[in-house]
Design an enzyme around this catalytic site. Structure first.
Site, PDB file in Angstrom:
ATOM      1  N   PRO A  39      12.029   3.115   3.683  1.00  0.00           N
ATOM      2  CG  PRO A  39      11.411   5.369   3.715  1.00  0.00           C
ATOM      3  CD  PRO A  39      11.995   4.317   2.858  1.00  0.00           C
ATOM      4  N   GLY A  40      10.302   2.180   6.683  1.00  0.00           N
ATOM      5  CA  GLY A  40       9.104   1.507   7.187  1.00  0.00           C
ATOM      6  C   GLY A  40       9.007   0.042   6.837  1.00  0.00           C
ATOM      7  CB  THR A  41      10.910  -2.229   4.741  1.00  0.00           C
ATOM      8  OG1 THR A  41      12.169  -1.606   4.950  1.00  0.00           O
ATOM      9  CG2 THR A  41      10.282  -1.689   3.479  1.00  0.00           C
ATOM     10  N   GLY A  42      10.744  -2.297   8.228  1.00  0.00           N
ATOM     11  CA  GLY A  42      11.009  -3.131   9.390  1.00  0.00           C
ATOM     12  C   GLY A  42      12.481  -3.380   9.667  1.00  0.00           C
ATOM     13  CE  LYS A  43      15.787   0.645   6.544  1.00  0.00           C
ATOM     14  NZ  LYS A  43      14.465   0.904   5.962  1.00  0.00           N
ATOM     15  CB  THR A  44      14.046  -0.017  13.452  1.00  0.00           C
ATOM     16  OG1 THR A  44      14.377   1.017  12.549  1.00  0.00           O
ATOM     17  CG2 THR A  44      14.485   0.354  14.841  1.00  0.00           C
ATOM     18  CD  GLU A 104     -10.443  10.327 -10.687  1.00  0.00           C
ATOM     19  OE1 GLU A 104      -9.891   9.214 -10.802  1.00  0.00           O
ATOM     20  OE2 GLU A 104      -9.802  11.395 -10.623  1.00  0.00           O
ATOM     21  CG  HIS A 117      -8.346   7.664 -14.980  1.00  0.00           C
ATOM     22  ND1 HIS A 117      -7.276   7.814 -15.822  1.00  0.00           N
ATOM     23  CD2 HIS A 117      -8.401   8.802 -14.233  1.00  0.00           C
ATOM     24  CE1 HIS A 117      -6.715   8.989 -15.596  1.00  0.00           C
ATOM     25  NE2 HIS A 117      -7.374   9.612 -14.641  1.00  0.00           N
ATOM     26  CG  ASP A 121      -4.253  11.342 -14.847  1.00  0.00           C
ATOM     27  OD1 ASP A 121      -3.968  10.737 -13.800  1.00  0.00           O
ATOM     28  OD2 ASP A 121      -5.361  11.847 -15.083  1.00  0.00           O
TER      29      ASP A 121
HETATM   30  P1  ADP Z   1      12.471   0.981   9.190  1.00  0.00           P
HETATM   31  O1  ADP Z   1      13.463   0.899  10.288  1.00  0.00           O
HETATM   32  O2  ADP Z   1      12.741   0.052   8.066  1.00  0.00           O
HETATM   33  O3  ADP Z   1      12.198   2.365   8.708  1.00  0.00           O
HETATM   34  P2  ADP Z   1      10.712   0.140  11.245  1.00  0.00           P
HETATM   35  O4  ADP Z   1      11.380  -1.087  11.690  1.00  0.00           O
HETATM   36  O5  ADP Z   1      10.923   1.339  12.084  1.00  0.00           O
HETATM   37  O6  ADP Z   1      11.079   0.478   9.753  1.00  0.00           O
HETATM   38  O7  ADP Z   1       9.163  -0.168  11.095  1.00  0.00           O
HETATM   39  C1  ADP Z   1       8.178   0.652  11.645  1.00  0.00           C
HETATM   40  C2  ADP Z   1       7.006  -0.155  12.112  1.00  0.00           C
HETATM   41  O8  ADP Z   1       6.332  -0.752  11.016  1.00  0.00           O
HETATM   42  C3  ADP Z   1       7.383  -1.311  12.992  1.00  0.00           C
HETATM   43  O9  ADP Z   1       7.504  -0.912  14.322  1.00  0.00           O
HETATM   44  C4  ADP Z   1       6.244  -2.275  12.780  1.00  0.00           C
HETATM   45  O10 ADP Z   1       5.150  -1.944  13.585  1.00  0.00           O
HETATM   46  C5  ADP Z   1       5.860  -2.025  11.359  1.00  0.00           C
HETATM   47  N1  ADP Z   1       6.496  -3.007  10.474  1.00  0.00           N
HETATM   48  C6  ADP Z   1       7.348  -2.756   9.471  1.00  0.00           C
HETATM   49  N2  ADP Z   1       7.723  -3.880   8.852  1.00  0.00           N
HETATM   50  C7  ADP Z   1       7.116  -4.892   9.481  1.00  0.00           C
HETATM   51  C8  ADP Z   1       7.112  -6.317   9.310  1.00  0.00           C
HETATM   52  N3  ADP Z   1       7.826  -6.912   8.363  1.00  0.00           N
HETATM   53  N4  ADP Z   1       6.356  -7.037  10.158  1.00  0.00           N
HETATM   54  C9  ADP Z   1       5.634  -6.448  11.114  1.00  0.00           C
HETATM   55  N5  ADP Z   1       5.594  -5.130  11.319  1.00  0.00           N
HETATM   56  C10 ADP Z   1       6.314  -4.338  10.525  1.00  0.00           C
HETATM   57 ZN    ZN Z   2      -6.700  11.309 -13.716  1.00  0.00          ZN
END
Ligand code: ADP
Ligand code: ZN
Length: 709
Positions: free
Chosen positions: A271-276, A492, A495, A569
């Site tokens: 998630p959050g890697t920019g698929k959308t 800490e 570590h 840990d």
């Molecule tokens: P996913 O669909 O993979 O869960 P999103 O496309 O919704 O992720 O990404 C969420 C937000 O994170 C985007 O709107 C953007 O702001 C940021 N983001 C994620 N990947 C990138 C990227 N490669 N470049 C720039 N911004 C990114």
């Molecule tokens: Zn620790």
């Protein structure tokens, strides 16, 4: 969602608009009404003369002259040219208008008055005021009927006897607009509430989850304003998906050439890697509409609704093609059929089947592209991945250090960031972060800089933002005793010492004793660049570093006083050790795969491990793991024991500053002396001149950007 949604206005909305306009129009009409009549008093006189055609009428005319102004009636009665009474029933401001003005009576009235002394309205009014209004309360029935006759000739309301008293007492001021408004308010409010209710129901059915039409298309149609320049990193994915832009731009050309274009693309990745973002950018580049829906929105309470929604979505998209349909969380409907706890799910299966049917039925080169996104490509029903469906799969992975820097750069654009900060360093400090998390870091830091009014984003704010994104906002106010704090600091520091002193050890990037989330303190033990392949000695050093916290506790407090702070840990170290033995063949048991990490999509991770060993081997594995851990622990113990001065130093620094970073730990280890005060004050003292320079620089850069674009 960015971009504008285009939707046909609903019937409910139109009704709403019409009724609102009607109400407003009526209110305005009411407001203007009395004023109009006052201005046009002579209108009634003219009407009267026009209509009074018969001799009788004329005769009466000599006796009674009246203006009708809504409920305000002025009667001037004269018999044989002699004025009997002037009575005026009008609201005060009408009277005042006449009294103050010097407007001449119209000839018609003047003639009929047969009183040459009265030439202006004001004279008439003052005369009328002198005589009692009650004088015509005693009008004979005959006269009333005559009045009524003329009133109706003048187009006014009837002048009934019972009406009279209220007329004579009608000297009340005519309602102002506000009073009108107040009197209509209950009605208006009720109407609005009712209309709003209808509108809501109606909109629901437009959107899909509606009360009247649950099967309606739920997707949001947007015009994407994203471009590939908004996506940092992900070069391969971008290249792959970019092939489709030209196709979306002119599908007919591809059709003519007989080229077969995939109908579906699957974007897989955390998630959050920019698929959308990537899908949106593709729509933006190709300039086609983008239908966005999350697969979980398909499935609702009623069986059959999901399938209907899929059908509607494809219908809408077809009418709008070329277009991109984006289905997020595809795994919500796309999991292997007939699996999952509790057996199959009819509704989900029906929905999935409908999706397959729609994709199969898609006319070749119709300009429709379906993009699915999921972070669980492994659980998808194989039927989804067959040719003609999602037969192109693109992996969108977590960004590496260079990509992280690019993403940070993208999101930091236009933000005022202190020149002490290099994005490359932040990128180094944030391994494993997704694009969304990085965007979040910049965002949090911006918020902090606004709250703390520092003009520019400082290093500390970036640090705090990273910590927040990792573990939720710092709980600085959690009550912890000084004793606890010292213990956490020792832990800490332990570590850090092990990480620093062991050869091929992982350098601790940052340690803190500010409590975050559930853990007391935390340290980031991350390699400077991510490793996809680790050596045995590196892994052992990592395990030793994990053990460092507990070892330090034992050294300082004794075996009996060790704390539960090491749970995490121990868990991590055990996992690593287990993998070394069962997956990576790094023990005396030899390079044999005993376990397969096959996290189950339905049961949590680790529930189903494909174990392929006898209980005897299981026992041996346990012994191996135990040996690795205990040796590592001993190593950590010895390392710390040999570096007690450094341990104390780091502990003291931690207690003082709460958070220290790699460079500072490094310095402590080199000098074996407390950090110079200067480093602390340097950060805190922001010189106004510097800030001004930076702001000016940013502004001139922003201008340049603006000019360039
Ligand atoms: P996913 O669909 O993979 O869960 P999103 O496309 O919704 O992720 O990404 C969420 C937000 O994170 C985007 O709107 C953007 O702001 C940021 N983001 C994620 N990947 C990138 C990227 N490669 N470049 C720039 N911004 C990114
Ligand atoms: Zn620790």
């Amino acid at each position: 969602m960015q971009g504008k949604t285009k939707k046909k206005p609903s019937v409910g909305f139109i009704i709403f608009l019409v009724i609102t306009l009607a109400i407003v129009g009526y209110a305005i009409y009411q407001f203007l009404q009395p004023q109009l009549k006052i201005l046009n008093l002579s209108y009634f006189e003219n009407r009267l003369i026009e209509n009074a055609k018969t001799p009788i009428d004329n005769n009466f005319f000599y006796k009674v002259v009246f203006d009708i102004n809504d409920y305000r009636i002025r009667v001037v009665e004269s018999v044989d040219g002699e004025i009997d009474a002037y009575a005026i029933v009008a609201n005060p401001h009408v009277i005042a208008k006449f009294q103050t003005g010097s407007a001449l009576l119209s000839p018609a009235i003047k003639n009929q008055l047969e009183n040459p002394n009265i030439t202006t309205y004001s004279e008439l009014v003052s005369l009328a005021i002198k005589t009692s209004p009650s004088s015509y309360l005693g009008l004979s029935l005959e006269k009333i009927s005559l009045l009524n006759r003329y009133l109706s000739l003048a187009g006014a309301e009837r002048f009934s006897k019972s009406f009279l008293p209220s007329i004579s007492s009608a000297d009340r001021p005519s309602p102002t607009f506000f009073q009108y408004f107040l009197s209509y308010l209950p009605t208006i409010v009720t109407l609005l509430v009712f209309i709003w209710f209808i509108y809501r129901i109606n909109r629901g059915s437009q959107g899909g989850a509606g009360f009247f039409n649950p099967g309606k298309n739920q997707a949001i149609r947007i015009k994407s304003d994203k471009k590939y320049s908004d996506v940092a990193g992900n070069v391969e994915a971008k290249e792959e998906i970019a092939e489709f832009i030209d196709y979306l731009k002119n599908p007919t050309r591809y059709a003519a050439a007989g080229a077969k274009i995939p109908r579906g693309i699957l974007l897989g990745g955390p998630p959050g890697t920019g698929k959308t973002l990537l899908a949106k950018a593709t729509a933006g580049e190709a300039n086609v509409p983008f239908f966005f829906i999350s697969a979980s929105n398909f499935v609702e309470l009623y069986v059959g609704v999901g399938a209907k929604r899929v059908r509607e979505l494809f219908k809408d998209a077809r009418n709008d093609s070329p277009a991109i349909i984006f289905i997020d969380e595809l795994d919500a409907i796309g999991r292997s059929r007939g699996s999952g706890i509790g057996g199959g799910n009819d509704e989900r299966e029906q929905t999935l089947n409908q999706l397959l049917v729609e994709m199969d039925g898609m006319v070749e080169n119709s300009g429709l592209l379906v993009i699915g996104a999921t972070n669980r490509t492994d659980v998808l029903d194989p039927a989804l991945l067959r040719p003609g469906r999602f037969d192109r799969s693109i992996i969108v992975g977590l960004p590496d250090v260079k990509e992280r820097e690019e993403i940070l750069k993208l999101h930091a654009k236009g933000k005022r960031i202190s020149k002490n900060i290099t994005l490359a360093n932040i990128a180094k400090r944030t391994p494993g972060f997704s694009g969304a998390q990085l965007a979040n870091v910049i965002n949090e830091a911006t918020l902090l800089s606004v709250r703390e009014q520092t003009q520019v984003i400082t290093n500390e704010q970036i640090d705090e933002a990273i910590d927040r994104v990792i573990g939720g906002p710092a709980k600085k106010n959690r009550v912890i005793t000084e004793k606890e704090r010292i213990m956490v600091a020792y832990h800490e520091a332990g570590h850090a010492v092990v990480g620093l002193k062991l050869k091929s050890g992982v350098k601790v990037q940052k340690i803190t004793i500010v409590p975050r989330g559930s853990s007391g303190g935390y340290n980031l033990m991350l390699p400077e660049e991510e490793k996809y392949n680790s050596t045995k000695s590196e892994l052992l050093a990592s395990i030793a570093a994990f053990m460092g916290g507990r070892a330090a506790e034992e050294i300082k407090y004794g075996k009996a006083e060790i704390s539960s702070g090491a749970a995490n840990d121990i868990e991590k170290a055990t996992k690593l050790a287990r993998k070394m033995v069962t997956e990576w063949g790094m023990s005396t048991l030899g390079p044999i795969q005993y376990e397969q990490d096959q996290s189950s999509p339905f049961l949590g991770r680790d529930y189903i491990k494909n174990a392929s060993f006898s209980s005897k081997v299981g026992h041996e594995i346990d012994i191996e793991i135990r040996q690795i851990i205990s040796e590592s622990y001993q190593k950590a113990f010895n390392t710390i024991n040999n570096n007690l001065l450094l341990l104390e130093l780091i502990k003291d620094t931690l207690l003082e500053k709460e958070t220290i970073v790699y460079e500072e730990i490094q310095k402590l280890a080199e000098t074996l002396a407390p950090l110079p005060e200067a480093t602390k004050t340097e950060n805190e003292a922001i010189k106004p001149k510097e800030i001004l320079d930076e702001i000016l620089k940013f502004e001139s850069e922003a201008e340049k950007d603006f000019e360039n674009s």
